[in-house]
Scaffold this motif. Sequence first.
Motif, short mmCIF file in Angstrom:
data_model
loop_
_atom_site.label_atom_id
_atom_site.label_comp_id
_atom_site.label_asym_id
_atom_site.label_seq_id
_atom_site.Cartn_x
_atom_site.Cartn_y
_atom_site.Cartn_z
N GLN A 1 0.80 -1.22 0.00
CA GLN A 1 0.00 0.00 0.00
C GLN A 1 0.84 1.28 0.00
O GLN A 1 2.04 1.22 0.16
N ASN B 1 -0.86 -0.44 -5.24
CA ASN B 1 -1.52 -1.29 -4.26
C ASN B 1 -1.80 -2.66 -4.85
O ASN B 1 -2.34 -2.78 -5.95
N GLY C 1 -4.60 -1.39 2.34
CA GLY C 1 -5.05 -0.17 1.68
C GLY C 1 -4.94 1.03 2.58
O GLY C 1 -4.24 1.02 3.58
N TYR D 1 -11.76 9.28 0.75
CA TYR D 1 -11.22 8.32 -0.22
C TYR D 1 -10.89 7.03 0.49
O TYR D 1 -10.33 7.03 1.58
N HIS D 2 -11.24 5.93 -0.14
CA HIS D 2 -10.87 4.60 0.36
C HIS D 2 -10.31 3.83 -0.82
O HIS D 2 -10.99 3.70 -1.85
N SER D 3 -9.09 3.35 -0.70
CA SER D 3 -8.48 2.62 -1.81
C SER D 3 -9.25 1.32 -2.08
O SER D 3 -9.80 0.71 -1.17
N THR E 1 -9.98 -2.63 -3.06
CA THR E 1 -9.39 -3.93 -2.71
C THR E 1 -9.30 -4.79 -3.96
O THR E 1 -10.21 -4.78 -4.78
N ASP F 1 -2.67 -2.00 -8.78
CA ASP F 1 -3.43 -0.79 -9.10
C ASP F 1 -2.51 0.40 -8.81
O ASP F 1 -1.89 0.45 -7.75
N LEU G 1 -2.55 4.14 -7.91
CA LEU G 1 -3.52 5.08 -7.36
C LEU G 1 -2.87 6.42 -7.12
O LEU G 1 -1.74 6.49 -6.63
N PHE H 1 -4.13 10.02 -5.39
CA PHE H 1 -5.16 10.86 -4.80
C PHE H 1 -4.57 12.25 -4.66
O PHE H 1 -3.74 12.51 -3.80
#
Length: 182
Positions: A30, A36, A41, A52-54, A56, A80, A82, A84
């Motif tokens: 993470q 990720n 996460g 925001y929530h990463s 799964t 992934d 990510l 933000f």
Amino acid sequence: MEQVHFNADPVRVLREAFSNTNAQGSSSVQGLRAVNVGDSGFVVLRRGCNIYHSPTQQHFFNCPYQLSTGGNHDTPSSADVLEFKEVMAGDVIVMGTDGLFDNLFTSEIEKIIVDAEEEATARGGKIDPNKVAWTLAEFALKKSLDPNNPTPFAEAKKKDNNLSKGIGGKVDDITVIVSFVS
């Protein structure tokens, strides 16, 4: 205060770390400008609210993507990537393994952060991220051991398996890192 600029390519960092390890086992990964893999996460909270929530990564229920040096495994290319970008001063970033997110609802994480902020304000000090991380980890551990407690894992299990009961914790590794953006 020194500003830290992070310009590294997170996928390249993941690939290099993965290719340079000889350790046996598996892990999920993470970060914030993040790469990720799996069910670890992070959440970003602003003024006590989740913004925001990463996501799964799972092959199927309770079978997360994991990097492994063994035969049948996921690779860094499964990650992934990510980003933000809307992080602001005052935001709180809570990173954790699935032992945190399977046992605590986001609303419970939010409450612990808000309580810590209120306590710090009342005493005229700053929040201790280490103390908040321990509080979150200890609460997740307590819920993981309680077969009668509602948890995100139990709700997902109920939904995935069409079970009538959506209660009970999931005993698992619990790692928590709390950061405050300044």
